[in-house]
Design a protein around this motif. Structure first.
Motif, short mmCIF file in Angstrom:
data_model
loop_
_atom_site.label_atom_id
_atom_site.label_comp_id
_atom_site.label_asym_id
_atom_site.label_seq_id
_atom_site.Cartn_x
_atom_site.Cartn_y
_atom_site.Cartn_z
N VAL A 190 0.83 -1.20 0.00
CA VAL A 190 0.00 0.00 0.00
C VAL A 190 0.87 1.25 0.00
O VAL A 190 1.77 1.40 0.83
N SER A 191 0.60 2.15 -0.93
CA SER A 191 1.09 3.52 -0.87
C SER A 191 -0.09 4.40 -0.46
O SER A 191 -1.09 4.48 -1.18
N ASP A 192 0.03 5.06 0.70
CA ASP A 192 -1.09 5.86 1.20
C ASP A 192 -1.45 6.98 0.23
O ASP A 192 -2.63 7.25 -0.02
N ASN A 193 -0.46 7.66 -0.33
CA ASN A 193 -0.74 8.75 -1.25
C ASN A 193 -1.34 8.23 -2.55
O ASN A 193 -2.21 8.87 -3.15
N SER A 195 -3.33 5.82 -2.84
CA SER A 195 -4.71 5.39 -2.59
C SER A 195 -5.71 6.49 -2.86
O SER A 195 -6.92 6.23 -2.96
N LEU A 196 -5.25 7.74 -2.98
CA LEU A 196 -6.15 8.82 -3.34
C LEU A 196 -6.73 8.63 -4.74
O LEU A 196 -7.88 8.98 -5.00
N PHE A 197 -5.95 8.03 -5.64
CA PHE A 197 -6.32 7.96 -7.05
C PHE A 197 -7.29 6.81 -7.29
O PHE A 197 -7.33 5.82 -6.55
N LEU A 198 -8.07 6.95 -8.37
CA LEU A 198 -9.14 5.98 -8.63
C LEU A 198 -8.68 4.78 -9.43
O LEU A 198 -9.18 3.67 -9.23
N ASN A 199 -7.76 4.96 -10.38
CA ASN A 199 -7.31 3.84 -11.20
C ASN A 199 -6.82 2.70 -10.30
O ASN A 199 -6.03 2.92 -9.37
N ALA A 200 -7.26 1.49 -10.60
CA ALA A 200 -6.96 0.35 -9.73
C ALA A 200 -5.47 0.05 -9.64
O ALA A 200 -5.03 -0.57 -8.67
N ASP A 201 -4.68 0.48 -10.62
CA ASP A 201 -3.25 0.23 -10.58
C ASP A 201 -2.58 0.94 -9.40
O ASP A 201 -1.51 0.54 -8.97
N PHE A 202 -3.22 1.99 -8.88
CA PHE A 202 -2.66 2.69 -7.73
C PHE A 202 -3.06 2.04 -6.41
O PHE A 202 -2.59 2.44 -5.35
N GLY A 203 -3.95 1.04 -6.48
CA GLY A 203 -4.29 0.25 -5.30
C GLY A 203 -3.51 -1.06 -5.36
O GLY A 203 -2.30 -1.10 -5.17
N TRP A 204 -4.21 -2.17 -5.61
CA TRP A 204 -3.55 -3.45 -5.88
C TRP A 204 -3.07 -3.40 -7.33
O TRP A 204 -3.89 -3.39 -8.24
N PRO A 205 -1.76 -3.35 -7.59
CA PRO A 205 -1.28 -3.01 -8.93
C PRO A 205 -1.55 -4.09 -9.97
O PRO A 205 -1.89 -5.24 -9.66
N GLY A 206 -1.37 -3.69 -11.23
CA GLY A 206 -1.63 -4.60 -12.34
C GLY A 206 -0.68 -5.78 -12.41
O GLY A 206 -1.05 -6.84 -12.91
N GLY A 344 9.29 -1.88 -3.85
CA GLY A 344 9.70 -0.81 -2.97
C GLY A 344 8.74 0.35 -3.10
O GLY A 344 8.23 0.63 -4.19
N ILE A 345 8.46 1.03 -1.98
CA ILE A 345 7.49 2.13 -1.95
C ILE A 345 8.08 3.30 -1.16
O ILE A 345 8.67 3.09 -0.09
N VAL A 346 7.91 4.49 -1.67
CA VAL A 346 8.26 5.71 -0.93
C VAL A 346 7.05 6.63 -0.92
O VAL A 346 6.54 7.00 -1.98
N ASP A 347 6.56 6.98 0.27
CA ASP A 347 5.56 8.02 0.48
C ASP A 347 6.25 9.12 1.28
O ASP A 347 6.66 8.88 2.42
N GLN A 348 6.40 10.30 0.71
CA GLN A 348 7.19 11.32 1.38
C GLN A 348 6.61 12.72 1.18
O GLN A 348 6.40 13.17 0.06
#
Length: 487
Positions: A190-193, A195-206, A344-348
């Motif tokens: 999960v990237s918290d930032n 998760s704002l977006f609607l496209n499903a790739d930004f949630g559980w990725p493709g 790898g994920i960076v939320d900053q």
């Protein structure tokens, strides 16, 4: 110079951890999950803060509030009931398979039972949730993209069980264990930032969605399993989970949708393999790293991966070693035992001029890679920006700009080339699909968020053929509107 940079980084981690430790309130029963955990995309994005969210969520952010104090009395007895509703409209302005408008929606009910007031047993939590899905899939019907336009675009209509688990905390919840029917994509990857977006790739990725059985255990599907969160020291959190790898219980290739294969969410299958996931999260205050004179710049950096013990089909060769695209192929792909992915994920947060609400800007990046033999997609990346409070007179609004892409595995790409040489019908050279999204999340009333959205999909479906026109599907321009209500 390198030593100076390293010392600043260590200082940022230590100070971020000390800040976390000072601000941390006593943990709740089994790490009470935020109610937004059940939302796959368009999640209300809170203002970035170094303080952990360890207090019960109030009713002032819901539409109904606390009528006659009923909810407060229920909470005093350990009972929390949440109801959320999502309505979406999508319009295909150009490109894709066809133009037109499509509706989809979801209603989610969640019940939490805290064992301390109910039975005196501390740090225990029982959680159950259910989902009702409706509408049609704009992605399948009108676009043809690899990544769906929305996390709620589930290509089906039904009412189903979502999660059913018991959680128990130990040592003031420094260790938290959940056991039951779980959805790992509410916590892992999960990237918290994002998760704002609607496209499903930004949630559980493709990438994992294309490569695992039934799209992998992700919303609105869940699987039997166990997960543990360990906090060895407060800047660091470790997630581990072991679960079933197949939310549908069906074969890898199927003509049915995942919802049709498991319509009620109660089909539990252990026939294909076991999925093991692990992730390390590090909380950092970047203000200490760059000696910023402004407020805190909170961030979370993550490193993780998974291994699936199941059998996965080769993307180019059959069981006889022949090319699957060749005329002498038996059509049965060679099977490989095991599959893996690392990420790898960076939320900053990088801009916080006032040290508090309303203005801040953050960046996110998520990169993932996997093997090319048994995977149709071997590489994926998403990146973007989120901006709080930069719309005049709208201090609680959030603007977002993001991009993502998915790239084919080497054998999937070679299979495409083999098919072209064999003269397969409707085959075009494979290309990487890209999508860009601009979104604006606007709270309009207590518990109601409205989110206008625009997406542009380049190389739709990897460059697929539109059979109605005989040409490659054109790049799609899509307008959407999401309304999320928390009752």
């Amino acid at each position: 110079m390198k030593r100076d940079v390293l010392s600043r980084l260590i200082r940022a981690v230590i100070l971020g951890g000390l800040s976390f430790f000072r601000l941390a309130a006593p943990a709740l029963a089994a790490d009470n999950p935020p109610v937004t955990d059940v939302l796959p995309s368009g999640v209300p994005l809170p203002f970035p803060s170094t303080a952990p969210d360890s207090t019960p969520q109030g009713w002032d952010t819901t539409l109904l509030g606390d009528p006659s104090g009923v909810r407060s009395r229920l909470r005093a007895h350990g009972v929390r009931l949440h109801l959320q509703d999502v309505e979406e409209l999508w319009g295909i302005a150009s490109g894709g398979l066809s133009r037109g408008a499509t509706y989809n929606g979801a209603t989610i009910a969640t019940l939490n039972l805290d064992t301390a007031p109910l039975s005196g047993w501390h740090d225990g939590l029982f959680n159950i949730s259910a989902i009702q899905l409706r509408g049609r899939s704009a992605t399948a019907d009108r676009v043809g993209a690899i990544n769906t336009l929305s996390g709620y675009d589930a290509s089906g209509r039904n009412t189903r069980l979502f999660e059913l688990w018991y959680g128990q905390g130990f040592w003031n919840n420094r260790l938290d264990i959940r056991l039951g029917e779980i959805d790992p994509d509410t916590e892992f990857l999960v990237s918290d930032n994002a998760s704002l977006f609607l496209n499903a790739d930004f949630g559980w990725p493709g990438v994992p969605s294309a490569n695992l059985y039934g799209g992998g255990p992700s919303w609105p599907m869940s699987v039997p399993g166990i997960r543990a969160r360990i906090i060895p020291t407060y800047p660091v959190s470790i997630l581990v989970g072991v679960m079933d790898d197949n939310p549908t219980g069906g074969p890898f290739f199927s003509g049915q949708s995942v919802l049709d294969m498991n319509p009620s969410g109660t089909r539990f299958s252990f026939a294909t393999g076991v999925l093991a996931m692990a992730e390390v999260d590090l909380s950092v205050d970047a203000a200490a790293f760059i000696d910023a004179p402004t407020g805190a710049l909170p961030g979370v950096w993550k490193l993780g991966g998974f291994y699936d013990s199941g059998a996965f089909p080769d993307r180019r060769y059959d069981t006889q070693g022949h090319l699957l695209a060749a005329s002498d192929s038996n059509g049965q792909p060679l099977m490989h035992h095991g599959n893996w992915m690392v990420y790898g994920i960076v939320d900053q947060t990088f801009w916080n001029p006032d040290g508090d609400a309303p203005k801040a800007a953050s960046i996110f990046t998520r990169v993932m890679g996997t093997g090319g033999k048994q995977n149709s997609l071997s590489f994926g990346i998403q990146a973007g920006f989120t901006f709080h409070g930069i719309v005049p007179w709208r201090s609680d609004d959030v603007l977002g700009l993001a991009w993502g892409m998915s790239n084919s595995g080497n054998r999937a790409w070679n299979f495409n080339q083999d098919s072209l040489r064999e003269g397969g019908d409707g085959i075009l050279p494979l290309q990487a699909e890209h999508h860009v999204e601009v979104t604006w999340q606007a709270p309009v009333w207590n518990g109601i968020n409205v989110q206008p959205d625009f997406q542009y999909i380049h190389h739709v479906g990897g460059g697929i053929l539109n059979t109605s026109t005989g040409r490659r599907v054109g790049d799609a321009a899509v307008f959407g509107l999401n309304m999320t209500t928390s009752f």
